[in-house]
Design a protein around this motif. Structure first.
Motif, PDB file in Angstrom:
ATOM      1  N   LYS A   1      67.697 -13.436  23.732  1.00  0.00           N
ATOM      2  CA  LYS A   1      68.486 -12.655  22.783  1.00  0.00           C
ATOM      3  C   LYS A   1      68.189 -11.160  22.936  1.00  0.00           C
ATOM      4  CE  LYS A   1      67.606 -14.983  18.909  1.00  0.00           C
ATOM      5  NZ  LYS A   1      67.754 -15.385  17.486  1.00  0.00           N
ATOM      6  N   LEU A   2      66.929 -10.826  23.142  1.00  0.00           N
ATOM      7  CA  LEU A   2      66.572  -9.423  23.355  1.00  0.00           C
ATOM      8  C   LEU A   2      67.218  -8.896  24.633  1.00  0.00           C
ATOM      9  CD1 LEU A   2      64.920  -6.981  22.421  1.00  0.00           C
ATOM     10  CD2 LEU A   2      62.986  -7.876  23.744  1.00  0.00           C
ATOM     11  N   ARG A   3      67.244  -9.720  25.672  1.00  0.00           N
ATOM     12  CA  ARG A   3      67.869  -9.316  26.937  1.00  0.00           C
ATOM     13  C   ARG A   3      69.372  -9.080  26.747  1.00  0.00           C
ATOM     14  NH1 ARG A   3      66.257 -13.415  29.771  1.00  0.00           N
ATOM     15  NH2 ARG A   3      64.359 -12.412  30.535  1.00  0.00           N
ATOM     16  N   ILE A   4      70.010  -9.953  25.993  1.00  0.00           N
ATOM     17  CA  ILE A   4      71.442  -9.811  25.720  1.00  0.00           C
ATOM     18  C   ILE A   4      71.706  -8.512  24.959  1.00  0.00           C
ATOM     19  CG2 ILE A   4      73.357 -10.762  24.377  1.00  0.00           C
ATOM     20  CD1 ILE A   4      72.218 -13.561  25.049  1.00  0.00           C
ATOM     21  N   GLN A   5      70.893  -8.229  23.961  1.00  0.00           N
ATOM     22  CA  GLN A   5      71.056  -7.002  23.181  1.00  0.00           C
ATOM     23  C   GLN A   5      70.852  -5.761  24.040  1.00  0.00           C
ATOM     24  OE1 GLN A   5      68.096  -7.746  20.183  1.00  0.00           O
ATOM     25  NE2 GLN A   5      69.593  -8.426  18.673  1.00  0.00           N
ATOM     26  N   GLN A   6      69.737  -5.732  24.755  1.00  0.00           N
ATOM     27  CA  GLN A   6      69.398  -4.534  25.523  1.00  0.00           C
ATOM     28  C   GLN A   6      70.408  -4.249  26.629  1.00  0.00           C
ATOM     29  OE1 GLN A   6      65.351  -5.419  26.722  1.00  0.00           O
ATOM     30  NE2 GLN A   6      64.486  -4.388  24.929  1.00  0.00           N
ATOM     31  N   SER A   7      70.968  -5.325  27.223  1.00  0.00           N
ATOM     32  CA  SER A   7      71.925  -5.136  28.308  1.00  0.00           C
ATOM     33  C   SER A   7      73.220  -4.494  27.818  1.00  0.00           C
ATOM     34  CB  SER A   7      72.234  -6.469  28.991  1.00  0.00           C
ATOM     35  OG  SER A   7      72.961  -7.332  28.123  1.00  0.00           O
ATOM     36  N   ARG A   8      73.524  -4.627  26.540  1.00  0.00           N
ATOM     37  CA  ARG A   8      74.729  -4.036  25.968  1.00  0.00           C
ATOM     38  C   ARG A   8      74.434  -2.725  25.255  1.00  0.00           C
ATOM     39  NH1 ARG A   8      75.367  -9.199  26.634  1.00  0.00           N
ATOM     40  NH2 ARG A   8      77.439 -10.168  26.778  1.00  0.00           N
ATOM     41  N   TRP A   9      73.445  -2.739  24.405  1.00  0.00           N
ATOM     42  CA  TRP A   9      73.149  -1.552  23.611  1.00  0.00           C
ATOM     43  C   TRP A   9      72.657  -0.395  24.473  1.00  0.00           C
ATOM     44  CZ3 TRP A   9      69.895  -4.217  19.168  1.00  0.00           C
ATOM     45  CH2 TRP A   9      70.750  -5.071  18.435  1.00  0.00           C
ATOM     46  N   GLY A  10      71.799  -0.690  25.467  1.00  0.00           N
ATOM     47  CA  GLY A  10      71.216   0.363  26.281  1.00  0.00           C
ATOM     48  C   GLY A  10      72.258   1.155  27.051  1.00  0.00           C
ATOM     49  N   ILE A  11      73.141   0.477  27.783  1.00  0.00           N
ATOM     50  CA  ILE A  11      74.142   1.161  28.587  1.00  0.00           C
ATOM     51  C   ILE A  11      75.151   1.888  27.706  1.00  0.00           C
ATOM     52  CG2 ILE A  11      75.676  -0.852  28.765  1.00  0.00           C
ATOM     53  CD1 ILE A  11      75.023   1.732  31.534  1.00  0.00           C
ATOM     54  N   THR A  12      75.496   1.295  26.564  1.00  0.00           N
ATOM     55  CA  THR A  12      76.457   1.932  25.657  1.00  0.00           C
ATOM     56  C   THR A  12      75.865   3.194  25.050  1.00  0.00           C
ATOM     57  OG1 THR A  12      77.357  -0.264  25.150  1.00  0.00           O
ATOM     58  CG2 THR A  12      77.977   1.539  23.683  1.00  0.00           C
ATOM     59  N   ARG A  13      74.609   3.134  24.655  1.00  0.00           N
ATOM     60  CA  ARG A  13      73.931   4.328  24.129  1.00  0.00           C
ATOM     61  C   ARG A  13      73.889   5.435  25.178  1.00  0.00           C
ATOM     62  NH1 ARG A  13      69.621   2.057  22.941  1.00  0.00           N
ATOM     63  NH2 ARG A  13      69.960   1.716  20.704  1.00  0.00           N
ATOM     64  N   GLN A  14      73.564   5.087  26.414  1.00  0.00           N
ATOM     65  CA  GLN A  14      73.501   6.077  27.491  1.00  0.00           C
ATOM     66  C   GLN A  14      74.858   6.745  27.718  1.00  0.00           C
ATOM     67  OE1 GLN A  14      71.375   3.356  30.498  1.00  0.00           O
ATOM     68  NE2 GLN A  14      70.794   5.403  31.159  1.00  0.00           N
ATOM     69  N   LEU A  15      75.905   5.931  27.771  1.00  0.00           N
ATOM     70  CA  LEU A  15      77.238   6.478  28.002  1.00  0.00           C
ATOM     71  C   LEU A  15      77.666   7.396  26.870  1.00  0.00           C
ATOM     72  CD1 LEU A  15      78.983   3.281  29.393  1.00  0.00           C
ATOM     73  CD2 LEU A  15      78.578   5.399  30.672  1.00  0.00           C
ATOM     74  N   THR A  16      77.417   6.975  25.648  1.00  0.00           N
ATOM     75  CA  THR A  16      77.784   7.797  24.496  1.00  0.00           C
ATOM     76  C   THR A  16      77.046   9.131  24.517  1.00  0.00           C
ATOM     77  OG1 THR A  16      78.396   5.935  23.082  1.00  0.00           O
ATOM     78  CG2 THR A  16      77.673   7.944  21.974  1.00  0.00           C
ATOM     79  N   GLU A  17      75.775   9.108  24.842  1.00  0.00           N
ATOM     80  CA  GLU A  17      75.008  10.352  24.899  1.00  0.00           C
ATOM     81  C   GLU A  17      75.533  11.280  25.988  1.00  0.00           C
ATOM     82  OE1 GLU A  17      70.996   9.024  25.342  1.00  0.00           O
ATOM     83  OE2 GLU A  17      70.727   8.603  23.197  1.00  0.00           O
ATOM     84  N   LEU A  18      75.883  10.718  27.149  1.00  0.00           N
ATOM     85  CA  LEU A  18      76.443  11.539  28.217  1.00  0.00           C
ATOM     86  C   LEU A  18      77.766  12.165  27.797  1.00  0.00           C
ATOM     87  CD1 LEU A  18      75.745   9.333  31.386  1.00  0.00           C
ATOM     88  CD2 LEU A  18      74.713  11.544  30.847  1.00  0.00           C
ATOM     89  N   ILE A  19      78.589  11.396  27.116  1.00  0.00           N
ATOM     90  CA  ILE A  19      79.881  11.904  26.648  1.00  0.00           C
ATOM     91  C   ILE A  19      79.685  12.990  25.596  1.00  0.00           C
ATOM     92  CG2 ILE A  19      81.973  11.269  25.373  1.00  0.00           C
ATOM     93  CD1 ILE A  19      81.793   8.512  26.807  1.00  0.00           C
ATOM     94  N   GLN A  20      78.762  12.763  24.670  1.00  0.00           N
ATOM     95  CA  GLN A  20      78.507  13.746  23.613  1.00  0.00           C
ATOM     96  C   GLN A  20      77.976  15.061  24.167  1.00  0.00           C
ATOM     97  OE1 GLN A  20      75.798  11.406  21.231  1.00  0.00           O
ATOM     98  NE2 GLN A  20      77.371  10.911  19.715  1.00  0.00           N
ATOM     99  N   GLN A  21      77.207  14.977  25.247  1.00  0.00           N
ATOM    100  CA  GLN A  21      76.564  16.161  25.811  1.00  0.00           C
ATOM    101  C   GLN A  21      77.479  16.941  26.754  1.00  0.00           C
ATOM    102  OE1 GLN A  21      73.112  14.419  27.655  1.00  0.00           O
ATOM    103  NE2 GLN A  21      72.210  13.820  25.691  1.00  0.00           N
TER     104      GLN A  21
END
Length: 308
Positions: free
Chosen positions: A80-100
């Motif tokens: 379950k942690l792997r499933i969460q991290q595989s989605r949340w991590g990449i989405t957070r990274q993309l959002t931060e790149l877009i915001q910056q």
């Protein structure tokens, strides 16, 4: 125009790249970029990490489909942690790149799933329905996934979230995992069979992503499901009819719980989801009914219904 697609070598990503590669310059994010390039051939670029993206604003659009297969393994706490991290991590990274970025992509499309709705029985769920957030893994997974993506919304970047149902395809989809009992003449409903099954044909899934990419007025939440969800027993019976097999072996709920643990709830509850906002925006499905979709996925090409 340039597109960045994460999860581009998966089932949905591969079909999407096939549709878009003639009109867009596509870069896919892959842990094995050389294999990705071999998979798609010339004309598609591949990156191993977002760290290789010098300027996210170089891309007209970003489509985020990356994530560990939710039904690939039993849901241990580690999985379950792997499933969460595989989605949340990449989405957070993309959002931060877009915001910056001073000149961010014009559109960001990010995945989610109909598990967001939780167990709603036979109630029809449109994008406008507000649901409570119980201690349900799939629901919490999707809610945070969507929150992270929606943070990228701005005057310069429109964000679309796609809550995807079960994707049906002729190869490599969840459908193939369902087939063995039917092929042996032992098919039947799961549990009570009254729970609703919301699904979508792979080609319609790729088409709607293309639609959201190119419709400037589209933003917010969209249900990526066909307009005809059906009770699981009806869907199961349709599989049997298409294959011309018997349909009588009901799988008890306790058996699924024993075999799959917590994951069994996805099969035993289900959601009755309809794509209200997509249809309001003018999207038309090539495979609106289970019978049409299953004939296309399960029968030889000469016997399949024609689509545009």
């Amino acid at each position: 125009m340039k597109l960045l697609i994460t999860g581009g070598t998966g089932l949905i990503g591969t079909e999407l790249v096939k549709r878009l590669r003639e009109r867009y310059s596509i870069t896919v994010l892959s842990r094995k970029p050389k294999r990705a390039i071999e998979h798609f051939g010339k004309g598609v670029h591949a990156l191993a990490s977002l760290d290789e993206v010098q300027n996210i604003g170089d891309f007209y659009g970003v489509i985020n489909l990356q994530g560990e297969g939710i039904a690939d393994k039993r849901w241990s706490e580690r999985q379950k942690l792997r499933i969460q991290q595989s989605r949340w991590g990449i989405t957070r990274q993309l959002t931060e790149l877009i915001q910056q970025s001073d000149t961010p992509p014009q559109v960001f499309i990010s995945g989610s799933a109909i598990g967001y709705y939780g167990d709603q029985g036979s109630q029809t769920m449109t994008e406008d329905e507000v649901v409570e957030r119980p201690e349900d893994f799939a629901q919490q997974l999707c809610a945070e996934w969507e929150r992270l993506a929606l943070a990228a919304q701005s005057e310069k970047t429109r964000v679309c979230i796609v809550r995807t149902g079960v994707v049906l395809a002729s190869e490599g989809s969840a459908l193939q995992k369902m087939l063995p009992p039917y092929l042996l003449g032992l098919g039947g409903p799961l549990g009570s069979g009254k729970q609703y099954f919301s699904w979508i044909h792979l080609q319609d899934m790729a088409r709607l992503l293309e639609f959201l990419l190119e419709q400037d007025s589209c933003h917010g939440i969209y249900n990526a499901t066909a307009p005809e969800p059906v009770p699981q027993a009806e869907f199961s019976e349709t599989i049997a009819k298409v294959l011309r097999k018997s349909h009588f072996m009901r799988v008890p709920a306790w058996t699924l719980k024993l075999l799959l643990g917590e994951m069994s709830q996805m099969l035993l509850t289900g959601q009755r989801v309809v794509p209200a906002r997509l249809q309001q925006a003018g999207f038309e499905f090539n495979y609106p009914s289970p019978a049409v979709a299953l004939r296309d996925c399960l029968l030889p090409p000469s016997s399949r219904p024609q689509s545009s």
